[in-house]
Design a protein around this motif. Structure first.
Motif, PDB file in Angstrom:
ATOM      1  N   PHE A  31       2.278   1.677  -3.487  1.00  0.00           N
ATOM      2  CA  PHE A  31       1.223   2.126  -4.381  1.00  0.00           C
ATOM      3  C   PHE A  31       0.935   3.613  -4.175  1.00  0.00           C
ATOM      4  O   PHE A  31       0.744   4.355  -5.144  1.00  0.00           O
ATOM      5  CB  PHE A  31      -0.042   1.300  -4.162  1.00  0.00           C
ATOM      6  CG  PHE A  31      -1.171   1.676  -5.073  1.00  0.00           C
ATOM      7  CD1 PHE A  31      -1.138   1.334  -6.410  1.00  0.00           C
ATOM      8  CD2 PHE A  31      -2.258   2.372  -4.578  1.00  0.00           C
ATOM      9  CE1 PHE A  31      -2.180   1.685  -7.254  1.00  0.00           C
ATOM     10  CE2 PHE A  31      -3.293   2.725  -5.415  1.00  0.00           C
ATOM     11  CZ  PHE A  31      -3.259   2.380  -6.759  1.00  0.00           C
ATOM     12  N   THR A  32       0.907   4.063  -2.935  1.00  0.00           N
ATOM     13  CA  THR A  32       0.671   5.473  -2.643  1.00  0.00           C
ATOM     14  C   THR A  32       1.787   6.341  -3.212  1.00  0.00           C
ATOM     15  O   THR A  32       1.527   7.386  -3.816  1.00  0.00           O
ATOM     16  CB  THR A  32       0.550   5.689  -1.121  1.00  0.00           C
ATOM     17  OG1 THR A  32      -0.533   4.895  -0.629  1.00  0.00           O
ATOM     18  CG2 THR A  32       0.311   7.140  -0.788  1.00  0.00           C
ATOM     19  N   ARG A  86       0.830  -1.210   0.000  1.00  0.00           N
ATOM     20  CA  ARG A  86       0.000   0.000   0.000  1.00  0.00           C
ATOM     21  C   ARG A  86       0.858   1.252   0.000  1.00  0.00           C
ATOM     22  O   ARG A  86       0.541   2.235  -0.675  1.00  0.00           O
ATOM     23  CB  ARG A  86      -0.923   0.007   1.206  1.00  0.00           C
ATOM     24  CG  ARG A  86      -2.047  -0.973   1.102  1.00  0.00           C
ATOM     25  CD  ARG A  86      -2.925  -0.940   2.331  1.00  0.00           C
ATOM     26  NE  ARG A  86      -4.022  -1.892   2.204  1.00  0.00           N
ATOM     27  CZ  ARG A  86      -4.838  -2.195   3.183  1.00  0.00           C
ATOM     28  NH1 ARG A  86      -4.691  -1.641   4.371  1.00  0.00           N
ATOM     29  NH2 ARG A  86      -5.807  -3.062   2.982  1.00  0.00           N
ATOM     30  N   VAL A  97       2.942   9.758 -10.165  1.00  0.00           N
ATOM     31  CA  VAL A  97       2.141   9.944 -11.376  1.00  0.00           C
ATOM     32  C   VAL A  97       1.414  11.283 -11.321  1.00  0.00           C
ATOM     33  O   VAL A  97       1.387  12.030 -12.311  1.00  0.00           O
ATOM     34  CB  VAL A  97       1.152   8.779 -11.559  1.00  0.00           C
ATOM     35  CG1 VAL A  97       0.137   9.079 -12.644  1.00  0.00           C
ATOM     36  CG2 VAL A  97       1.899   7.503 -11.873  1.00  0.00           C
ATOM     37  N   PHE A  98       0.837  11.623 -10.199  1.00  0.00           N
ATOM     38  CA  PHE A  98       0.129  12.887 -10.042  1.00  0.00           C
ATOM     39  C   PHE A  98       1.065  14.072 -10.259  1.00  0.00           C
ATOM     40  O   PHE A  98       0.736  15.011 -10.999  1.00  0.00           O
ATOM     41  CB  PHE A  98      -0.516  12.965  -8.656  1.00  0.00           C
ATOM     42  CG  PHE A  98      -1.172  14.290  -8.384  1.00  0.00           C
ATOM     43  CD1 PHE A  98      -2.391  14.597  -8.961  1.00  0.00           C
ATOM     44  CD2 PHE A  98      -0.562  15.217  -7.560  1.00  0.00           C
ATOM     45  CE1 PHE A  98      -2.989  15.826  -8.711  1.00  0.00           C
ATOM     46  CE2 PHE A  98      -1.154  16.437  -7.310  1.00  0.00           C
ATOM     47  CZ  PHE A  98      -2.378  16.747  -7.887  1.00  0.00           C
ATOM     48  N   CYS A 128       1.413   6.475  -7.015  1.00  0.00           N
ATOM     49  CA  CYS A 128       0.321   7.372  -7.405  1.00  0.00           C
ATOM     50  C   CYS A 128       0.722   8.833  -7.231  1.00  0.00           C
ATOM     51  O   CYS A 128       0.380   9.679  -8.068  1.00  0.00           O
ATOM     52  CB  CYS A 128      -0.934   7.068  -6.599  1.00  0.00           C
ATOM     53  SG  CYS A 128      -1.721   5.525  -7.075  1.00  0.00           S
TER      54      CYS A 128
END
Length: 45
Positions: free
Chosen positions: A10-11, A7, A17-18, A14
Motif C-alpha cells: 500500500f505504501t 502495508r 500515485v504521488f 501510494c
C-alpha cells in the motif's frame, strides 16, 4: 502474506500515485491549461 506485506504494498502504491501526480502537474504540456485556470478568478464577465 501478512499485514506487514500489505502495508508495504500500500505504501509503495501510494508513493507511485504521488509521483504520478507530481509528474502530471509539472508536465510542460499542461502549463497552458494551468495558466488559463489560474487567471479565471481575475477574469471579468
Amino acid at each position: 502474506m501478512d499485514i506487514i506485506d500489505v502495508r508495504s504494498l500500500f505504501t509503495v502504491a501510494c508513493l507511485c500515485v504521488f509521483v504520478g501526480i507530481v509528474v502530471w502537474a509539472y508536465a510542460r504540456s499542461n502549463k497552458a491549461q494551468f495558466e488559463e485556470a489560474a487567471q479565471l478568478p481575475l477574469a471579468e464577465d
